[in-house]
Design a protein around this motif. Structure first.
Motif, PDB file in Angstrom:
ATOM      1  N   ASN A  99      15.618  -7.611 -42.215  1.00 10.55           N
ATOM      2  CA  ASN A  99      14.283  -8.220 -42.124  1.00 10.55           C
ATOM      3  C   ASN A  99      14.258  -9.353 -41.105  1.00 10.55           C
ATOM      4  O   ASN A  99      13.316  -9.490 -40.317  1.00 10.55           O
ATOM      5  CB  ASN A  99      13.814  -8.721 -43.488  1.00 10.55           C
ATOM      6  CG  ASN A  99      13.528  -7.587 -44.453  1.00 10.55           C
ATOM      7  OD1 ASN A  99      13.276  -6.454 -44.038  1.00 10.55           O
ATOM      8  ND2 ASN A  99      13.578  -7.886 -45.740  1.00 10.55           N
ATOM      9  N   ILE A 100      15.304 -10.169 -41.120  1.00  2.17           N
ATOM     10  CA  ILE A 100      15.393 -11.281 -40.157  1.00  2.17           C
ATOM     11  C   ILE A 100      15.461 -10.732 -38.732  1.00  2.17           C
ATOM     12  O   ILE A 100      14.756 -11.205 -37.836  1.00  2.17           O
ATOM     13  CB  ILE A 100      16.630 -12.161 -40.465  1.00  2.17           C
ATOM     14  CG1 ILE A 100      16.464 -12.865 -41.819  1.00  2.17           C
ATOM     15  CG2 ILE A 100      16.874 -13.175 -39.364  1.00  2.17           C
ATOM     16  CD1 ILE A 100      17.737 -13.491 -42.353  1.00  2.17           C
ATOM     17  N   LEU A 101      16.294  -9.707 -38.522  1.00  2.00           N
ATOM     18  CA  LEU A 101      16.438  -9.137 -37.178  1.00  2.00           C
ATOM     19  C   LEU A 101      15.138  -8.500 -36.699  1.00  2.00           C
ATOM     20  O   LEU A 101      14.783  -8.634 -35.522  1.00  2.00           O
ATOM     21  CB  LEU A 101      17.579  -8.109 -37.159  1.00  2.00           C
ATOM     22  CG  LEU A 101      18.990  -8.698 -37.300  1.00  2.00           C
ATOM     23  CD1 LEU A 101      20.020  -7.592 -37.433  1.00  2.00           C
ATOM     24  CD2 LEU A 101      19.320  -9.606 -36.136  1.00  2.00           C
ATOM     25  N   ASN A 102      14.422  -7.802 -37.577  1.00  2.00           N
ATOM     26  CA  ASN A 102      13.141  -7.196 -37.188  1.00  2.00           C
ATOM     27  C   ASN A 102      12.131  -8.267 -36.768  1.00  2.00           C
ATOM     28  O   ASN A 102      11.415  -8.098 -35.778  1.00  2.00           O
ATOM     29  CB  ASN A 102      12.576  -6.340 -38.321  1.00  2.00           C
ATOM     30  CG  ASN A 102      13.275  -4.995 -38.415  1.00  2.00           C
ATOM     31  OD1 ASN A 102      13.686  -4.431 -37.411  1.00  2.00           O
ATOM     32  ND2 ASN A 102      13.430  -4.487 -39.630  1.00  2.00           N
ATOM     33  N   ALA A 103      12.096  -9.380 -37.503  1.00  2.00           N
ATOM     34  CA  ALA A 103      11.174 -10.468 -37.156  1.00  2.00           C
ATOM     35  C   ALA A 103      11.558 -11.084 -35.808  1.00  2.00           C
ATOM     36  O   ALA A 103      10.686 -11.367 -34.973  1.00  2.00           O
ATOM     37  CB  ALA A 103      11.178 -11.528 -38.252  1.00  2.00           C
ATOM     38  N   LEU A 104      12.852 -11.264 -35.562  1.00  2.00           N
ATOM     39  CA  LEU A 104      13.302 -11.841 -34.289  1.00  2.00           C
ATOM     40  C   LEU A 104      13.023 -10.885 -33.125  1.00  2.00           C
ATOM     41  O   LEU A 104      12.656 -11.324 -32.027  1.00  2.00           O
ATOM     42  CB  LEU A 104      14.797 -12.174 -34.350  1.00  2.00           C
ATOM     43  CG  LEU A 104      15.195 -13.265 -35.357  1.00  2.00           C
ATOM     44  CD1 LEU A 104      16.708 -13.436 -35.375  1.00  2.00           C
ATOM     45  CD2 LEU A 104      14.513 -14.577 -35.049  1.00  2.00           C
ATOM     46  N   ALA A 105      13.182  -9.584 -33.360  1.00  2.00           N
ATOM     47  CA  ALA A 105      12.902  -8.599 -32.310  1.00  2.00           C
ATOM     48  C   ALA A 105      11.424  -8.616 -31.951  1.00  2.00           C
ATOM     49  O   ALA A 105      11.061  -8.541 -30.765  1.00  2.00           O
ATOM     50  CB  ALA A 105      13.328  -7.212 -32.781  1.00  2.00           C
ATOM     51  N   GLU A 106      10.588  -8.734 -32.967  1.00  2.00           N
ATOM     52  CA  GLU A 106       9.147  -8.780 -32.716  1.00  2.00           C
ATOM     53  C   GLU A 106       8.785 -10.004 -31.884  1.00  2.00           C
ATOM     54  O   GLU A 106       7.980  -9.925 -30.953  1.00  2.00           O
ATOM     55  CB  GLU A 106       8.402  -8.789 -34.046  1.00  2.00           C
ATOM     56  CG  GLU A 106       6.911  -8.553 -33.914  1.00  2.00           C
ATOM     57  CD  GLU A 106       6.249  -8.458 -35.273  1.00  2.00           C
ATOM     58  OE1 GLU A 106       5.217  -9.134 -35.442  1.00  2.00           O
ATOM     59  OE2 GLU A 106       6.752  -7.736 -36.147  1.00  2.00           O
ATOM     60  N   GLN A 107       9.388 -11.147 -32.184  1.00  2.00           N
ATOM     61  CA  GLN A 107       9.125 -12.369 -31.416  1.00  2.00           C
ATOM     62  C   GLN A 107       9.556 -12.220 -29.954  1.00  2.00           C
ATOM     63  O   GLN A 107       8.955 -12.805 -29.060  1.00  2.00           O
ATOM     64  CB  GLN A 107       9.874 -13.552 -32.036  1.00  2.00           C
ATOM     65  CG  GLN A 107       9.348 -13.983 -33.383  1.00  2.00           C
ATOM     66  CD  GLN A 107      10.264 -15.022 -34.031  1.00  2.00           C
ATOM     67  OE1 GLN A 107      11.235 -15.483 -33.437  1.00  2.00           O
ATOM     68  NE2 GLN A 107       9.933 -15.397 -35.257  1.00  2.00           N
ATOM     69  N   SER A 108      10.625 -11.433 -29.733  1.00  2.00           N
ATOM     70  CA  SER A 108      11.140 -11.262 -28.368  1.00  2.00           C
ATOM     71  C   SER A 108      10.519 -10.066 -27.664  1.00  2.00           C
ATOM     72  O   SER A 108      10.864  -9.793 -26.508  1.00  2.00           O
ATOM     73  CB  SER A 108      12.665 -11.086 -28.411  1.00  2.00           C
ATOM     74  OG  SER A 108      13.266 -12.229 -28.951  1.00  2.00           O
ATOM     75  N   GLY A 109       9.653  -9.332 -28.341  1.00  2.00           N
ATOM     76  CA  GLY A 109       9.027  -8.161 -27.725  1.00  2.00           C
ATOM     77  C   GLY A 109       9.990  -7.008 -27.550  1.00  2.00           C
ATOM     78  O   GLY A 109       9.903  -6.244 -26.591  1.00  2.00           O
ATOM     79  N   VAL A 110      10.934  -6.864 -28.472  1.00  2.00           N
ATOM     80  CA  VAL A 110      11.951  -5.820 -28.405  1.00  2.00           C
ATOM     81  C   VAL A 110      11.763  -4.880 -29.589  1.00  2.00           C
ATOM     82  O   VAL A 110      11.400  -5.311 -30.685  1.00  2.00           O
ATOM     83  CB  VAL A 110      13.378  -6.444 -28.451  1.00  2.00           C
ATOM     84  CG1 VAL A 110      14.450  -5.387 -28.580  1.00  2.00           C
ATOM     85  CG2 VAL A 110      13.614  -7.307 -27.224  1.00  2.00           C
ATOM     86  N   ARG A 111      12.020  -3.595 -29.347  1.00  2.00           N
ATOM     87  CA  ARG A 111      11.956  -2.608 -30.431  1.00  2.00           C
ATOM     88  C   ARG A 111      13.342  -1.983 -30.580  1.00  2.00           C
ATOM     89  O   ARG A 111      13.902  -1.452 -29.615  1.00  2.00           O
ATOM     90  CB  ARG A 111      10.907  -1.545 -30.097  1.00  2.00           C
ATOM     91  CG  ARG A 111      10.684  -0.584 -31.214  1.00  2.00           C
ATOM     92  CD  ARG A 111       9.615   0.426 -30.835  1.00  2.00           C
ATOM     93  NE  ARG A 111       9.286   1.183 -32.006  1.00  2.00           N
ATOM     94  CZ  ARG A 111       8.116   1.185 -32.587  1.00  2.00           C
ATOM     95  NH1 ARG A 111       7.139   0.471 -32.074  1.00  2.00           N
ATOM     96  NH2 ARG A 111       7.895   1.910 -33.647  1.00  2.00           N
ATOM     97  N   PHE A 112      13.888  -2.039 -31.786  1.00  2.00           N
ATOM     98  CA  PHE A 112      15.225  -1.489 -32.017  1.00  2.00           C
ATOM     99  C   PHE A 112      15.171   0.030 -32.057  1.00  2.00           C
ATOM    100  O   PHE A 112      14.285   0.616 -32.659  1.00  2.00           O
ATOM    101  CB  PHE A 112      15.808  -1.996 -33.338  1.00  2.00           C
ATOM    102  CG  PHE A 112      16.080  -3.478 -33.366  1.00  2.00           C
ATOM    103  CD1 PHE A 112      16.621  -4.128 -32.271  1.00  2.00           C
ATOM    104  CD2 PHE A 112      15.808  -4.221 -34.499  1.00  2.00           C
ATOM    105  CE1 PHE A 112      16.870  -5.487 -32.297  1.00  2.00           C
ATOM    106  CE2 PHE A 112      16.053  -5.574 -34.538  1.00  2.00           C
ATOM    107  CZ  PHE A 112      16.588  -6.214 -33.435  1.00  2.00           C
ATOM    108  N   LYS A 113      16.177   0.648 -31.418  1.00  2.00           N
ATOM    109  CA  LYS A 113      16.332   2.096 -31.531  1.00  2.00           C
ATOM    110  C   LYS A 113      17.006   2.434 -32.857  1.00  2.00           C
ATOM    111  O   LYS A 113      16.596   3.355 -33.551  1.00  2.00           O
ATOM    112  CB  LYS A 113      17.199   2.638 -30.383  1.00  2.00           C
ATOM    113  CG  LYS A 113      16.522   2.697 -29.048  1.00  2.00           C
ATOM    114  CD  LYS A 113      17.517   3.294 -28.066  1.00  2.00           C
ATOM    115  CE  LYS A 113      16.870   3.599 -26.743  1.00  2.00           C
ATOM    116  NZ  LYS A 113      17.842   4.169 -25.801  1.00  2.00           N
ATOM    117  N   THR A 114      18.065   1.683 -33.170  1.00  2.00           N
ATOM    118  CA  THR A 114      18.789   1.899 -34.440  1.00  2.00           C
ATOM    119  C   THR A 114      19.171   0.560 -35.048  1.00  2.00           C
ATOM    120  O   THR A 114      19.433  -0.411 -34.330  1.00  2.00           O
ATOM    121  CB  THR A 114      20.081   2.725 -34.241  1.00  2.00           C
ATOM    122  OG1 THR A 114      20.961   2.010 -33.382  1.00  2.00           O
ATOM    123  CG2 THR A 114      19.798   4.098 -33.665  1.00  2.00           C
TER     124      THR A 114
END
Length: 197
Positions: A99-114
């Motif tokens: 959950n923390i990583l998803n929130a940080l990715a959203e702030q950075s404009g990044v979408r995780f593949k896996t």
């Protein structure tokens, strides 16, 4: 008939025992005479009591100092443990880090593949268990730098022990593929290395 030989030997034995008792008495007196003298005299007694009181006061001061140090360490530990992952099982801690990583990715404009939860290591005798999660994403170098910065400065204690970055397409060098291993930490239910699964 009187046996002079046996009475003479008995007399020597008595004499020897008397001498032995006198020697032992003198040795005991020399051994304990200073303590007995100080215990019998009021001046010695007051000096002895003053030394004991000084020792007790020093012990009380040391106890107060140790209690203050213990309180300071306890506060620091409580503050440090506030950075641990939520939950008392590995699965809940892994969800927390995701959950923390998803929130940080959203702030950075990044979408995780896996996002993949890896098997924790170092579970033997540690009180704190690292929960590793591996993320894969495509981004610019600036975005990779930004997300690593956000991870390492998150409210929870997270670190990036491993990072692999490669350029999948030489025609678009501005986009790289990043594979980061991110670790958060959870407190084990028992410090002896209990199973928090």
């Amino acid at each position: 008939m009187v046996d002079f030989g046996s009475s003479l030997a008995e007399g020597k034995r008595k004499y020897f025992l008397i001498v032995l008792v006198v020697v032992l008495s003198v040795a005991v007196l020399f051994q304990y005479a200073p303590d007995m003298r100080s215990a019998l005299s009021t001046d010695g007694e007051s000096r002895l009591m003053a030394r004991q009181v000084a020792k007790y006061r020093e012990a009380v001061r040391e106890k107060d100092h140790l209690q203050a140090a213990l309180m300071q360490v306890s506060r620091a530990l409580t503050q440090a443990e506030s950075g641990l992952l939520s939950g008392n099982t590995k699965a809940i801690a892994a969800v927390d880090i995701q959950n923390i990583l998803n929130a940080l990715a959203e702030q950075s404009g990044v979408r995780f593949k896996t996002i993949r939860v890896l098997q924790p290591t170092g579970e033997d005798k540690a009180a704190y268990l690292p929960i590793p999660v591996q993320i894969t994403f495509d981004a610019s170098i600036r975005q990779v730098k930004e997300i690593v910065y956000r991870i390492e400065n998150a409210a929870k204690l997270l670190r990036v022990p491993e990072a692999r970055i490669r350029m999948p397409n030489p025609k678009t060098p501005e986009v790289v593929q990043a594979v980061l291993t991110v670790e958060g930490f959870m407190k084990l239910p028992d410090a002896g290395g209990g199973n928090g699964s």
